[in-house]
Scaffold this motif. Structure first.
Motif, PDB file in Angstrom:
ATOM      1  N   LEU A 152       0.921  -1.246  -0.183  1.00 25.67           N
ATOM      2  CA  LEU A 152       0.023  -0.025  -0.062  1.00 25.67           C
ATOM      3  C   LEU A 152       0.781   1.224   0.183  1.00 25.67           C
ATOM      4  N   VAL A 153       1.613   1.203   0.951  1.00 27.48           N
ATOM      5  CA  VAL A 153       2.418   2.582   1.094  1.00 27.48           C
ATOM      6  C   VAL A 153       3.516   2.822  -0.251  1.00 27.48           C
ATOM      7  N   THR A 154       4.014   1.718  -0.683  1.00 22.54           N
ATOM      8  CA  THR A 154       4.813   1.725  -2.120  1.00 22.54           C
ATOM      9  C   THR A 154       3.754   2.338  -3.218  1.00 22.54           C
ATOM     10  N   MET A 155       2.550   1.697  -3.247  1.00 24.35           N
ATOM     11  CA  MET A 155       1.624   2.369  -4.175  1.00 24.35           C
ATOM     12  C   MET A 155       1.245   3.784  -4.120  1.00 24.35           C
ATOM     13  N   LEU A 156       1.075   4.197  -2.748  1.00 25.35           N
ATOM     14  CA  LEU A 156       0.808   5.570  -2.572  1.00 25.35           C
ATOM     15  C   LEU A 156       1.867   6.440  -3.085  1.00 25.35           C
ATOM     16  N   ILE A 157       3.135   6.197  -2.758  1.00 18.50           N
ATOM     17  CA  ILE A 157       4.261   6.943  -2.964  1.00 18.50           C
ATOM     18  C   ILE A 157       4.366   6.934  -4.583  1.00 18.50           C
ATOM     19  N   LEU A 158       4.352   5.732  -5.266  1.00 15.45           N
ATOM     20  CA  LEU A 158       4.326   5.868  -6.906  1.00 15.45           C
ATOM     21  C   LEU A 158       3.158   6.659  -7.178  1.00 15.45           C
ATOM     22  N   GLY A 159       1.934   6.759  -6.581  1.00 18.73           N
ATOM     23  CA  GLY A 159       0.900   7.436  -7.219  1.00 18.73           C
ATOM     24  C   GLY A 159       0.785   8.802  -7.105  1.00 18.73           C
ATOM     25  N   SER A 160       1.598   9.208  -5.696  1.00 17.51           N
ATOM     26  CA  SER A 160       1.451  10.693  -5.316  1.00 17.51           C
ATOM     27  C   SER A 160       2.507  11.446  -6.163  1.00 17.51           C
ATOM     28  N   THR A 161       3.585  10.647  -6.430  1.00 17.83           N
ATOM     29  CA  THR A 161       4.951  11.198  -7.251  1.00 17.83           C
ATOM     30  C   THR A 161       4.750  11.174  -8.784  1.00 17.83           C
ATOM     31  N   GLY A 162       3.209  10.578  -9.231  1.00 16.39           N
ATOM     32  CA  GLY A 162       2.953  10.796 -10.735  1.00 16.39           C
ATOM     33  C   GLY A 162       3.581   9.634 -11.298  1.00 16.39           C
ATOM     34  N   LEU A 163       4.598   8.787 -10.687  1.00 17.83           N
ATOM     35  CA  LEU A 163       5.054   7.512 -11.624  1.00 17.83           C
ATOM     36  C   LEU A 163       4.178   6.434 -11.958  1.00 17.83           C
ATOM     37  N   ALA A 164       3.048   6.482 -11.173  1.00 15.00           N
ATOM     38  CA  ALA A 164       2.235   5.303 -11.759  1.00 15.00           C
ATOM     39  C   ALA A 164       0.686   5.647 -11.193  1.00 15.00           C
ATOM     40  N   VAL A 165      -0.404   5.389 -11.906  1.00 14.60           N
ATOM     41  CA  VAL A 165      -1.794   5.840 -11.570  1.00 14.60           C
ATOM     42  C   VAL A 165      -2.682   4.443 -11.375  1.00 14.60           C
ATOM     43  N   PHE A 166      -3.066   4.438  -9.983  1.00 18.91           N
ATOM     44  CA  PHE A 166      -3.592   3.358  -9.409  1.00 18.91           C
ATOM     45  C   PHE A 166      -5.054   3.775  -9.416  1.00 18.91           C
TER      46      PHE A 166
END
Length: 340
Positions: A152-166
């Motif tokens: 979850l935290v990894t996904m949140l960081i990737l999402g919030s930095t714009g590196l991925a869209v979940f």
């Protein structure tokens, strides 16, 4: 035979030894799962379902009742660790390609590897260190650290930095087993005890399944880089954690340094994220190997560095107390002379 005692002597052994065995199987007999089929194939390829059960049991093991001191200490460390990983992700995204570095000494390094190595603390290692060098409240701070477990935290960081869209439902799906377990464990203490026992038991199983996705050739290629990554995790997360512990958590920095490790469960995050976002598949295998190396390095170095820091701070405190006591005696003598 004392197999378990031998494995326990290895930092993160119950996770890393089965992982290495799985990697051996995948490297030299990659079609074993298909050949044997049935339950054997399920055991070798069931990383996600095994982790889902482990995540549920981890949630069930957490008691919502905690003292304010524990919550303040653990909250400070958890938020600092996540914030540092987020900043690192923002900076690294400017220099590293989405699929990771493909050639040269830094081959295999990716933003996914950096986040997975830095955003989760080894809660068990932290608790054992603080039981020796800290207070009961500091040792109990691993309670909230369990919330970092899983992708979850990894996904949140990737999402919030714009590196991925979940999609929102992907976030819900990632945390739902944990939340259901947490709810049941706090509604019924017997269920907490029952499911909580399984958290340690499941570790070697998802370690083996995860190892069955790794080619040892990749580990050989990223060996030295993995060691450097582990050292970097301690330095980059350790310094802010020490400062946060001293100025926010009310400690002397020992708890912060003890939290600067990479969690064993973080090894699974690159594969899980890649299963949801295929664009991370090229980086997932190398990221897994790098994070595994970081787990070993930080598991060895963090206890040593924490012990040194704790002794240094205790000597400093004793020295300060001695000076204060001497000043107090001198003031009393001066006061006595003045009265005479």
């Amino acid at each position: 035979m004392n197999i378990k005692k031998t494995i326990d002597k290895i930092p993160g052994g119950m996770m890393l030894v089965p992982l290495f065995i799985g990697a051996l199987v995948h490297t030299f007999a990659p079609d074993s799962g298909e050949y044997f089929g049935s339950f054997t194939k399920g055991l070798m390829t069931g990383t996600v379902p095994i982790l889902a059960v482990w995540f549920f049991c981890m949630g069930a093991s957490i008691d919502v009742r905690a003292t304010g001191t524990v919550l303040r200490k653990s909250g400070t460390l958890v938020l600092t660790k996540i914030a540092v990983a987020w900043v690192v992700a923002m900076i690294a995204a400017q220099f590293l390609p989405a699929g990771g570095v493909q050639t040269g000494f830094f081959a295999g390094l990716s933003v996914l590897a950096l986040i997975a190595a830095m955003d989760m603390t080894n809660g068990g290692l932290y608790a054992s260190i603080m039981q020796q060098y800290g207070s009961k409240e500091e040792a109990g701070a691993f309670v909230l650290m369990s919330l970092e477990s899983g992708p979850l935290v990894t996904m949140l960081i990737l999402g919030s930095t714009g590196l991925a869209v979940f999609e929102p439902h992907a976030f819900v799906g990632a945390v739902l087993p944990f939340l259901v377990g947490f709810l049941l464990g706090n509604l019924d203490h017997d269920l907490r005890s029952y499911f909580g026992k399984a958290t340690q038991t499941l570790i070697p199983f998802f370690g083996f399944a995860l190892g069955c996705t790794i080619d040892l050739g990749v580990i050989a290629q990223t060996g030295m880089l993995g060691i450097l990554l582990g050292i970097a995790v301690i330095i980059i997360t350790g310094i802010p954690l020490i400062l946060a512990d001293r100025f926010i958590g009310g400690g002397n920095g020992t708890a912060g340094l003890a939290a600067s490790s990479t969690a064993g469960a973080a090894v699974a995050n690159p594969v899980i994220v890649a299963s949801m976002k295929p664009e991370f598949l090229p980086a997932a295998q190398s990221a897994t190997a790098l994070v595994a190396a970081s787990v070993i390095v930080t598991s060895i170095l963090v206890p040593i560095l924490t012990a040194y820091w704790s002794k240094h701070m205790n000597k400093k405190r004793q020295s300060t107390e001695s000076v204060s006591a001497a000043d107090e005696r001198e003031m009393k003598l001066r006061s006595a002379k003045g009265n005479i």
